[in-house]
Design an enzyme around this catalytic site. Structure first.
Site, mmCIF file in Angstrom:
data_model
loop_
_atom_site.group_PDB
_atom_site.id
_atom_site.type_symbol
_atom_site.label_atom_id
_atom_site.label_comp_id
_atom_site.label_asym_id
_atom_site.label_seq_id
_atom_site.Cartn_x
_atom_site.Cartn_y
_atom_site.Cartn_z
ATOM 1 N N LYS A 100 -4.378 -9.909 -6.428
ATOM 2 C CA LYS A 100 -5.634 -10.149 -5.932
ATOM 3 C C LYS A 100 -6.500 -9.088 -6.452
ATOM 4 O O LYS A 100 -6.227 -7.891 -6.615
ATOM 5 C CB LYS A 100 -5.306 -10.156 -4.414
ATOM 6 C CG LYS A 100 -5.389 -8.721 -3.966
ATOM 7 C CD LYS A 100 -5.530 -8.988 -2.058
ATOM 8 C CE LYS A 100 -5.377 -7.581 -1.585
ATOM 9 N NZ LYS A 100 -5.377 -7.349 -0.167
ATOM 10 N N LYS A 155 -10.410 -3.346 -3.930
ATOM 11 C CA LYS A 155 -10.952 -2.077 -4.449
ATOM 12 C C LYS A 155 -10.239 -0.924 -5.006
ATOM 13 O O LYS A 155 -10.738 -0.087 -5.625
ATOM 14 C CB LYS A 155 -11.557 -1.585 -2.779
ATOM 15 C CG LYS A 155 -12.522 -2.494 -2.322
ATOM 16 C CD LYS A 155 -12.783 -1.868 -1.120
ATOM 17 C CE LYS A 155 -13.412 -2.955 -0.198
ATOM 18 N NZ LYS A 155 -13.266 -2.538 1.485
ATOM 19 N N LYS A 173 0.952 -1.348 -0.081
ATOM 20 C CA LYS A 173 -0.086 0.035 -0.306
ATOM 21 C C LYS A 173 0.905 1.019 0.089
ATOM 22 O O LYS A 173 0.648 2.234 -0.735
ATOM 23 C CB LYS A 173 -0.755 0.072 1.293
ATOM 24 C CG LYS A 173 -2.130 -0.876 1.084
ATOM 25 C CD LYS A 173 -3.208 -0.747 1.994
ATOM 26 C CE LYS A 173 -4.477 -1.487 1.689
ATOM 27 N NZ LYS A 173 -5.306 -1.251 2.633
HETATM 28 P P1 TYM Z 1 -10.822 -5.639 3.813
HETATM 29 O O1 TYM Z 1 -11.835 -4.329 3.797
HETATM 30 O O2 TYM Z 1 -9.599 -5.114 2.692
HETATM 31 O O3 TYM Z 1 -11.327 -6.857 2.847
HETATM 32 C C1 TYM Z 1 -12.460 -7.498 3.823
HETATM 33 C C2 TYM Z 1 -12.681 -8.811 3.699
HETATM 34 O O4 TYM Z 1 -12.333 -9.262 2.356
HETATM 35 C C3 TYM Z 1 -11.300 -10.185 2.275
HETATM 36 N N1 TYM Z 1 -10.792 -9.900 1.014
HETATM 37 C C4 TYM Z 1 -10.576 -10.969 0.076
HETATM 38 N N2 TYM Z 1 -10.808 -12.106 -0.001
HETATM 39 C C5 TYM Z 1 -10.728 -12.995 -1.129
HETATM 40 N N3 TYM Z 1 -10.227 -12.464 -2.302
HETATM 41 C C6 TYM Z 1 -9.768 -11.070 -2.174
HETATM 42 N N4 TYM Z 1 -9.452 -10.571 -3.427
HETATM 43 C C7 TYM Z 1 -10.174 -10.455 -1.146
HETATM 44 N N5 TYM Z 1 -10.095 -8.901 -0.940
HETATM 45 C C8 TYM Z 1 -10.415 -8.626 0.247
HETATM 46 C C9 TYM Z 1 -10.490 -9.748 3.333
HETATM 47 O O5 TYM Z 1 -9.411 -10.894 3.674
HETATM 48 C C10 TYM Z 1 -11.188 -9.372 4.536
HETATM 49 O O6 TYM Z 1 -11.387 -10.539 5.137
HETATM 50 N N6 TYM Z 1 -7.869 -5.243 7.792
HETATM 51 C C11 TYM Z 1 -8.937 -5.708 6.968
HETATM 52 C C12 TYM Z 1 -10.052 -5.267 8.144
HETATM 53 C C13 TYM Z 1 -10.075 -5.493 9.279
HETATM 54 C C14 TYM Z 1 -10.110 -6.890 10.085
HETATM 55 C C15 TYM Z 1 -10.028 -6.681 11.469
HETATM 56 C C16 TYM Z 1 -10.239 -8.124 9.861
HETATM 57 C C17 TYM Z 1 -9.846 -4.664 10.111
HETATM 58 N N7 TYM Z 1 -9.938 -5.179 11.425
HETATM 59 C C18 TYM Z 1 -10.027 -7.492 12.503
HETATM 60 C C19 TYM Z 1 -10.673 -9.082 10.657
HETATM 61 C C20 TYM Z 1 -10.420 -8.602 12.178
HETATM 62 C C21 TYM Z 1 -9.173 -5.312 5.565
HETATM 63 O O7 TYM Z 1 -8.780 -4.186 5.285
HETATM 64 O O8 TYM Z 1 -10.187 -5.983 5.060
#
Ligand code: TYM
Length: 333
Positions: free
Chosen positions: A195, A198, A112
Site C-alpha cells: 500500500k 508515509k 510496523k
Molecule cells: P493513517 O494516518 O495511517 O491514515 C489516515 C487514513 O488514510 C487511509 N489510508 C489509505 N487509504 C487508501 N489507500 C492507502 N494507501 C491508504 N493509506 C492510508 C487510512 O485507512 C485512514 O483512514 N489508525 C489510523 C488513524 C486513527 C483512526 C482512529 C481512524 C486513529 N484513531 C479512529 C479512524 C477512527 C491511521 O493510522 O490512519
C-alpha cells in the site's frame, strides 16, 4: 443516533491514499451527517518516535489539509487527540477489556514492528485500543477509513461488545466501518502489492498532497508498470497489480468506473496514460493545494479551529466518560 468519527496521523506528508481512501470520503459524508468528528491523532503518532517540532508542525498541517480538502470547520469538529483527556483515559480502560490474543492478531502491528518486535513500543501494540477509545468516547457509530483500518475497527466492535457484556449494559454502539469508493486501497507506485504509505523510504512510491505538478508528472512517469499495453478491461488485471492500481487511481480521481477508464485507455501505451493520469491528478489537487498554502500562511486561524474543536470534543466526551466511570465502579467523590 448516528455519529461519524475518523482520524489521521500527523506523521509526515499526507498522500493520495489518505485523500482518496479517507479524507475525500469525509468531505462527502459531512453533507449527510453534519457534526462529524475529525481528529488529528497525535497520541497515535508517538507510538513511533516523532521529533517534537515536526509533530507540532505536522499537527497544524494535517488540520489545515482537512480544511483545504473541504471539511467545513463550522459544521464539524476538527481537533487534536492529545488535548482531549477522554481518549487516553478510555484507552486505559479498554486495555483492561481487550485480550492479548486479540491484539496478537493485528497485522498492522506485525508490519510496523517488523522483525524487531521486542523493541516496539508498548503503545504501538496497544494502538488499536486507543483507536477504539477515540471512536467510543463519542459513541461514534460510523467510521470512514481506508481498507487498511478494517481490522482495527473489527477490534473496536469486539471491545464495545465485551465491555457491554462484562458490565451487563447496552452502552457502547458497535461501530460500522465506511469503506467505499475506488480509492480504498491505493498502492505504492513502486510496488503494486504494497500500500502507498508515509513510511516507505522512497518518495517516488507516493504522491504527496503537497507535491508540485512537476513532481507528480515525474513520479507517475517513473511509476512501475509492466511491458504490456494498458489493460482494456479489469479482467486483464490478473497478475498486473501496478496496472490495476494506476487505472484505479484514474477512476477514483475522475469519479468514473474503472471499466470506463479501461475502455478509454486500453490497448494504448502506458506512457500516454501516465501523462493523462498526471494531468488529472494535478487538476484535482491544485485547488486543495492553493487553499492549503493560504491556510499555512494563517496558522492562527488553524489553531483557532483546533481550539474550538478541542472544546467541543471535550464537551461531548466528558459526559460519556462520566457514565463509563459509573458503569465501571470508580468512586466519584
Ligand atoms: P493513517 O494516518 O495511517 O491514515 C489516515 C487514513 O488514510 C487511509 N489510508 C489509505 N487509504 C487508501 N489507500 C492507502 N494507501 C491508504 N493509506 C492510508 C487510512 O485507512 C485512514 O483512514 N489508525 C489510523 C488513524 C486513527 C483512526 C482512529 C481512524 C486513529 N484513531 C479512529 C479512524 C477512527 C491511521 O493510522 O490512519
Amino acid at each position: 443516533m448516528k455519529r461519524i468519527f475518523s482520524g489521521v496521523q500527523p506523521t509526515g506528508n499526507l498522500h493520495l491514499g489518505n485523500y482518496l481512501g479517507a479524507i475525500r470520503n469525509w468531505v462527502r459524508l459531512q453533507k449527510d451527517f453534519g457534526d462529524c468528528l475529525f481528529c488529528v491523532v497525535d497520541l497515535h503518532a508517538i507510538t513511533m518516535w516523532q521529533d517534537p517540532k515536526q509533530l507540532r508542525r505536522g499537527t497544524r498541517e494535517v488540520a489545515a489539509a482537512m480544511i483545504a480538502a473541504g471539511i467545513d470547520p463550522k459544521r464539524n469538529v476538527i481537533f487534536n487527540q492529545s488535548q482531549v483527556p477522554a481518549h487516553a483515559e478510555l484507552a486505559w480502560i479498554f486495555n483492561c477489556v481487550a485480550r492479548l490474543g486479540w491484539l496478537n492478531r493485528m497485522t498492522q502491528f506485525k508490519d510496523k514492528a517488523g522483525k524487531d518486535r521486542e523493541n516496539a513500543s508498548v503503545g504501538l501494540y496497544a494502538y488499536p485500543n486507543l483507536m477504539a477509545a477515540d471512536i467510543l468516547a463519542y459513541k461514534g457509530t460510523h467510521v470512514p477509513v481506508g481498507e487498511d483500518q478494517k481490522q482495527h475497527l473489527e477490534l473496536a466492535r469486539d471491545i464495545a461488545q465485551k465491555f457491554n457484556n462484562d458490565f451487563g449494559v447496552n452502552f457502547f454502539p458497535l461501530v460500522e466501518p465506511l469503506i467505499f469508493g475506488s480509492g480504498t486501497r491505493v498502492m505504492s507506485l513502486r510496488d503494486g502489492t504494497k500500500k502507498m504509505s508515509k513510511s516507505e523510504a522512497s518518495d517516488y512510491s507516493r504522491i504527496n498532497m503537497t507535491d508540485t505538478a512537476d513532481d507528480i508528472a515525474k513520479k507517475f512517469r517513473k511509476a512501475k508498470t509492466d511491458p504490456h499495453p494498458v489493460p482494456a478491461s479489469p479482467k486483464e488485471f490478473e497478475g498486473r497489480p501496478e496496472a490495476e492500481n494506476l487505472l484505479g487511481l484514474y477512476a477514483s480521481l475522475a469519479d468514473a468506473a474503472v471499466e470506463e477508464v479501461c475502455r478509454r485507455f486500453g490497448g494504448g501505451p502506458f506512457s500516454k496514460f501516465k501523462d493523462a493520469l498526471a494531468e488529472l491528478a494535478v487538476a484535482k489537487l491544485a485547488p486543495i493545494q492553493d487553499e492549503l498554502r493560504r491556510l499555512q500562511a494563517a496558522p492562527d486561524f488553524v489553531d483557532g479551529v483546533l481550539r474550538e474543536g478541542v472544546e467541543k470534543a471535550r464537551g461531548i466526551s466528558g459526559p460519556v466518560l462520566r457514565e463509563v466511570h459509573e458503569i465501571v465502579g470508580f468512586l466519584r467523590l
